[in-house]
Design an enzyme around this catalytic site. Structure first.
Site, PDB file in Angstrom:
ATOM      1  N   SER A  66     -94.711 -39.042  21.952  1.00 10.31           N
ATOM      2  CA  SER A  66     -93.356 -38.984  22.496  1.00 10.31           C
ATOM      3  C   SER A  66     -93.127 -40.175  23.424  1.00 10.31           C
ATOM      4  O   SER A  66     -93.195 -41.323  22.967  1.00 10.31           O
ATOM      5  CB  SER A  66     -93.148 -37.628  23.189  1.00 10.31           C
ATOM      6  OG  SER A  66     -91.778 -37.398  23.407  1.00 10.31           O
ATOM      7  N   ASP A 117     -89.286 -30.767  14.747  1.00 14.06           N
ATOM      8  CA  ASP A 117     -89.296 -31.250  16.135  1.00 14.06           C
ATOM      9  C   ASP A 117     -87.852 -31.245  16.636  1.00 14.06           C
ATOM     10  O   ASP A 117     -86.987 -31.917  16.069  1.00 14.06           O
ATOM     11  CB  ASP A 117     -89.889 -32.655  16.139  1.00 14.06           C
ATOM     12  CG  ASP A 117     -90.090 -33.245  17.514  1.00 14.06           C
ATOM     13  OD1 ASP A 117     -89.254 -32.978  18.407  1.00 14.06           O
ATOM     14  OD2 ASP A 117     -91.068 -33.985  17.690  1.00 14.06           O
ATOM     15  N   HIS A 131     -92.820 -30.339  18.308  1.00 15.68           N
ATOM     16  CA  HIS A 131     -93.152 -31.453  19.218  1.00 15.68           C
ATOM     17  C   HIS A 131     -94.381 -31.147  20.084  1.00 15.68           C
ATOM     18  O   HIS A 131     -94.720 -31.937  20.962  1.00 15.68           O
ATOM     19  CB  HIS A 131     -91.931 -31.709  20.111  1.00 15.68           C
ATOM     20  CG  HIS A 131     -91.893 -33.077  20.748  1.00 15.68           C
ATOM     21  ND1 HIS A 131     -91.846 -34.238  20.022  1.00 15.68           N
ATOM     22  CD2 HIS A 131     -91.896 -33.464  22.062  1.00 15.68           C
ATOM     23  CE1 HIS A 131     -91.816 -35.281  20.856  1.00 15.68           C
ATOM     24  NE2 HIS A 131     -91.857 -34.844  22.092  1.00 15.68           N
TER      25      HIS A 131
END
Lengths: 279, 279
Positions: free
Chosen positions: B149, B226, B259
């Protein structure tokens, strides 16, 4: 049963669930990993993992590193909590880590005020397996049990008492003889009372001496750098009891390993392979 | 450098360390896993893993499931923090999760009061690799970088800027174009100011458009479940930039994955294999 979360992991589904327990009279939270083989409609073997002092379902779920190998071998992995919890659940009067909340010791308490909710023996032996069988794609005839420290104690005592229910048995750094060590003295006195004859049903070494036998062989891993090795865990007592009873115990002293999830996660694959081969 | 803890795991040593950083002017904590191959005196390849918003070194250390495969392949795994920390370190005025503490975005801030301590670019590019080379059995010529991320953003921008320092490159669900998404707008405005020309050095898609190239090929995994996929992460923009530039990008959209560390841990083995094969 309420679903708190589900997440895809290693091709399967890691879930966290909550239900109202009739055994404990409280809400209980647990995690279940369902491997990808379930998608084909199969009824899969199931491994119950009992956690140690201070833990919830979350410790092994986060740090146990069981999903890859459970997914490879097609094993459902169930991780319950270590005690009842809630505003009306009695705790250690001093808030100690080794009694009360997070420390149910896998017994049915008879001492007030703990007798009201602390019925983890019934919860793990009866209620949770039935709930898992009702809601997840498992074959209840192919159930194994393992655990760590206090949870290793729970796995050994449940596996020795119900070899028909738990067909495979292992433990990580278990408390093997609660009647002979401080953690066990405190817990069994607090939950069961001063009459030590009632403790024997919750002491693996005593259960073996009293004639109980597991469904098959037993695997135990123990780190030799574990700070609780000589005062609380005492695998030597299990070795002696198993040898005297003719129980096939594989006891491995792992050099340099401590009592943490670094130790557990290192040998988790071996334990899941052990159970999968016997279920 | 101070050792906070070391634990044996998967045959190697998982440590947590703290040092006084000249880059940030604060204490910084990081974790290092040294695989068992180090015992033979070898200088090993090293993989830097940059974490995402809200994380410290602990998230991937607990949940990343990297130790088994790093031990198999002989890779040192380093996990730094995501921002400076301390009583005198400025935070988001509203305490938001996506700016300030836990959200350093791997840049050198120029906007007051963040310019004083938020120098994560220098920390990751220069200071930490030198510290690791001084204290651990690594070969600094065999270093790779990855991250998740915000940390995937850091890995891509550092890998594109310093292909001589980071010889292999991958990312999990990275922010590929901070200049075009809300997380990036907020962070780059707050740390670098309103002049968007200064943002391009911290935007992987812009770096590629401006002629930067990685040392080799790039691996990116991205879950298609996600929740940040379409508004914050935008792997499509990296795909287009890589294709236009002739960069060999393996971009895998992983069905059903979110995620979380359930996603990261599932594909961690593939990433460590990717780096080990190139280092």
């Amino acid at each position: 049963m309420e679903t708190l979360s589900t997440t895809k992991a290693h091709g399967g589904t890691q879930g966290v669930y909550r239900h109202r327990s009739t055994a404990t009279g409280t809400d209980m939270t647990f995690s279940v990993f369902v491997p990808p083989q379930a998608a084909a409609g199969a009824r899969l073997p199931v491994l119950f993992y009992l956690s140690g002092l201070t833990c919830t379902h979350a410790n092994v779920t986060d740090k146990g590193e069981y999903r890859r190998i459970a997914a490879d071998l097609g094993v459902v992995f169930v991780a319950p909590d270590t005690s009842p919890r809630g505003d009306d659940v009695a705790d250690d009067p001093a808030g100690a880590y080794d009694f009360g909340l997070g420390a149910g010791f896998y017994v049915n308490a008879v001492v007030a005020p703990f007798a009201r909710h602390y019925r983890m023996w019934d919860y793990i032996a009866d209620e949770l397996p039935a709930l898992i069988a009702a809601h997840f794609p498992i074959d209840p005839a192919r159930a194994g049990i393992t655990g760590h420290s206090m949870g290793g104690h729970g796995a050994l005592t449940l596996g020795l008492t119900y070899p028909d229910r738990f067909k495979s048995l292992s433990a990580f750094a278990p408390i093997v003889a609660p009647g002979q060590v401080p953690w066990g003295h405190k817990a069994l006195t607090g939950y069961l009372g001063e009459d030590r004859s009632t403790w024997r049903a919750h002491d693996a070494v005593a259960l073996i001496a009293d004639g109980h036998r597991p469904a098959g062989d037993i695997l135990v891993d123990q780190g030799d750098a574990d700070s609780f090795l000589t005062d609380q865990l005492r695998p030597d007592l299990l070795r002696a009891a198993a040898d005297a009873a003719g129980i096939d115990l594989t006891l491995r002293l792992q050099p340099g390993y401590d009592h943490s999830y670094a130790f557990i996660s290192t040998f988790m694959e071996d334990h899941i392979r052990w159970h999968a081969a016997r279920l």
